[in-house]
Motif scaffolding. Structure first.
Motif, mmCIF file in Angstrom:
data_model
loop_
_atom_site.group_PDB
_atom_site.id
_atom_site.type_symbol
_atom_site.label_atom_id
_atom_site.label_comp_id
_atom_site.label_asym_id
_atom_site.label_seq_id
_atom_site.Cartn_x
_atom_site.Cartn_y
_atom_site.Cartn_z
ATOM 1 N N PHE A 1 -6.710 3.496 7.578
ATOM 2 C CA PHE A 1 -6.204 2.255 7.005
ATOM 3 C C PHE A 1 -5.575 1.348 8.064
ATOM 4 C CE2 PHE A 1 -6.530 5.093 3.394
ATOM 5 C CZ PHE A 1 -7.077 4.274 2.424
ATOM 6 N N LEU B 1 4.418 3.659 8.938
ATOM 7 C CA LEU B 1 4.653 3.727 7.499
ATOM 8 C C LEU B 1 6.153 3.772 7.256
ATOM 9 C CD1 LEU B 1 2.007 6.424 6.528
ATOM 10 C CD2 LEU B 1 2.050 4.096 5.624
ATOM 11 N N ALA C 1 0.877 -1.172 0.000
ATOM 12 C CA ALA C 1 0.000 0.000 0.000
ATOM 13 C C ALA C 1 0.915 1.223 0.000
ATOM 14 C CB ALA C 1 -0.908 0.016 1.215
ATOM 15 N N ARG D 1 3.139 -4.589 3.394
ATOM 16 C CA ARG D 1 4.076 -3.486 3.595
ATOM 17 C C ARG D 1 3.352 -2.193 3.254
ATOM 18 N NH1 ARG D 1 10.216 -4.635 2.303
ATOM 19 N NH2 ARG D 1 11.117 -3.239 3.864
ATOM 20 N N SER D 2 3.415 -1.227 4.156
ATOM 21 C CA SER D 2 2.761 0.063 3.949
ATOM 22 C C SER D 2 3.835 1.138 3.867
ATOM 23 C CB SER D 2 1.800 0.362 5.103
ATOM 24 O OG SER D 2 0.816 -0.658 5.204
ATOM 25 N N LYS E 1 -5.381 -6.647 3.449
ATOM 26 C CA LYS E 1 -4.426 -5.915 4.280
ATOM 27 C C LYS E 1 -3.049 -5.967 3.638
ATOM 28 C CE LYS E 1 -2.959 -5.409 9.089
ATOM 29 N NZ LYS E 1 -3.488 -4.034 9.177
ATOM 30 N N PRO E 2 -2.380 -4.831 3.535
ATOM 31 C CA PRO E 2 -1.044 -4.826 2.927
ATOM 32 C C PRO E 2 -0.015 -5.506 3.818
ATOM 33 C CG PRO E 2 -1.549 -2.669 3.829
ATOM 34 C CD PRO E 2 -2.813 -3.470 3.923
ATOM 35 N N ALA F 1 -2.456 0.402 -4.262
ATOM 36 C CA ALA F 1 -2.214 -0.858 -3.565
ATOM 37 C C ALA F 1 -2.264 -2.004 -4.559
ATOM 38 C CB ALA F 1 -3.254 -1.070 -2.458
ATOM 39 N N LEU G 1 -2.960 1.593 10.198
ATOM 40 C CA LEU G 1 -1.528 1.384 10.002
ATOM 41 C C LEU G 1 -0.766 1.979 11.189
ATOM 42 C CD1 LEU G 1 -1.370 2.498 6.262
ATOM 43 C CD2 LEU G 1 -1.512 0.150 7.132
#
Length: 310
Positions: A283, A288, A132, A205-206, A202-203, A145, A285
Motif C-alpha cells: 500500500f 502507520l 486507511a 491518514r494510514s 491514496k489515504p 478505507a 505506506l
C-alpha cells in the motif's frame, strides 16, 4: 450507562467494562481477560475441541458474574474468526447460550473491518480525511478505507498472526525457508484484495490497530502503554525492516524478553511482522499511526449510536 463487552477472539477472551453515553468517549472502568487461544483448540477436522469449549464457557460464566458485580446494564458479547470458521461453531454457541445465558454474536470479517474503522474514525476525527485502517488479529487481517464513518471498502483476509504461525512456521526459531515461503504467501493473498483499496485513492491518514502492531511499534521506539492512550505512536517501515531479520533469528522465549512483547504473543510476532511489512509495502505506506481504539470500541460506539437520545 455502564456496559460490559465480552470479546471472544482467536487468542484472547476479554471482558471490558466501560462507562459510556452518546457523544462521549467510552471510559474503561474494568478489564479482565485470559489467553484462551481458542484457535489452537482445534481437532484434526478443524472443530473446536471440548477443552476449548469448556474454557470459553467457564470464562463466560465468570464474565457474567463480574459484569453484574460491576453494575453493567447489559453485556455486548461477540466472537470473531475462531468461532466463525469452526465447523462446530454453532454447537459451541448453543452450549454457551444454554449454560451461561449469553448469546454470542458472530461477526463477519467485513463487520470486523467496518466496526474497527468506525472506532478509528471517531478517535482521529474528521480532520483526518480519507482513512486507511489495518488490523492484524489472531485469525485474520482486516482492511478498511473511506472518507466517512462507514468505509467505502471493508475486507477481511485470512492472514492473522496466529493462523499463519500455526500453518507455516513450525520451528523455533523459524526456518528461513519457511519464512521466505510465508512472506511470498502473504504478499500473494494481500495483493489479491489490494486493488479496491488502492483504486479508491491514496489515504490522507494510514492507521494500524491491534496488539501485533502495538508490539511492533514499541520495538521500534514508540512509547510504552503505561504512558497512556493519548501519546502519539507510529510504526515506520524502515524500523520494521530493521527488526524483521532480528526477530526471525530469535526463539519465542527471546522475543518475549523484548519490550512490549508478551510471552503469549511472542511466537506469533514473526508472522505478524511479515504481514505488517506487506501492508506497508503493497500500500506504499512509509509509516502507520497506532490507534488505541479497535474492534471493541467500534462495537460499543455502534451500540450507542442505536440508542434513542434522552
Amino acid at each position: 450507562m455502564r456496559l460490559g463487552v465480552l470479546d471472544v477472539g482467536s487468542n484472547t477472551v476479554h471482558l471490558l467494562v466501560v462507562d459510556a453515553h452518546r457523544g462521549a468517549a467510552p471510559l474503561p472502568a474494568y478489564s479482565h481477560k485470559t489467553e484462551l487461544r481458542l484457535a489452537e483448540h482445534l481437532d484434526k477436522d478443524g472443530k473446536i475441541d471440548e477443552s476449548g469449549a469448556d474454557g470459553l464457557i467457564a470464562f463466560t460464566k465468570e464474565a457474567v458474574v463480574l459484569a453484574e458485580d460491576k453494575g453493567c446494564e447489559s453485556v455486548l458479547a461477540f466472537a470473531t474468526s475462531a468461532l466463525r470458521e469452526a465447523p462446530n461453531g454453532e454447537k459451541v454457541l448453543d452450549r454457551v447460550r444454554s449454560e451461561t445465558g449469553v448469546d454470542l454474536e458472530v461477526l463477519s470479517g467485513d463487520d470486523e473491518a467496518r466496526l474497527t474503522f468506525l472506532a478509528v474514525r471517531r478517535w482521529f476525527g474528521w480532520s483526518s480525511g480519507r482513512l486507511a485502517v489495518f488490523d492484524i488479529g489472531g485469525g485474520s487481517l482486516e482492511i478498511a478505507a473511506g472518507s466517512d464513518e462507514q468505509p467505502t471498502v471493508a475486507v477481511s483476509v485470512q492472514l492473522g498472526a496466529g493462523r499463519l504461525t500455526r500453518e507455516a512456521l513450525t520451528a523455533d526459531p523459524p526456518d528461513k525457508d519457511q519464512v521466505r515461503e510465508l512472506r511470498r504467501r502473504i504478499r500473494l493473498e494481500m495483493a489479491a484484495v489490494a486493488g479496491p483499496v488502492l483504486r479508491a485513492g491514496k489515504p490522507q491518514r494510514s492507521v494500524a490497530t491491534s496488539k501485533t502492531f502495538r508490539s511492533l511499534a514499541r520495538l521500534a521506539g514508540a512509547a510504552p502503554s503505561a504512558d497512556g492512550p493519548y501519546v502519539a505512536r507510529t510504526l515506520n517501515r524502515d524500523d520494521l525492516n530493521d527488526w524483521i531479520p532480528k526477530l526471525t533469528k530469535m526463539s519465542a522465549a527471546e522475543r518475549a524478553a523484548l519490550p512490549g512483547v508478551s510471552a503469549g504473543r511472542s511466537s506469533q510476532l514473526v508472522a505478524g511482522a511479515l504481514v505488517a511489512d506487506a501492508v506497508m509495502d503493497l500500500f506504499d505506506l512509509p509509516a502507520l499511526e497506532i490507534c488505541p481504539w479497535a474492534l471493541r470500541e467500534g462495537v460499543i460506539l455502534s451500540r450507542l449510536d442505536q440508542l434513542q437520545p434522552r
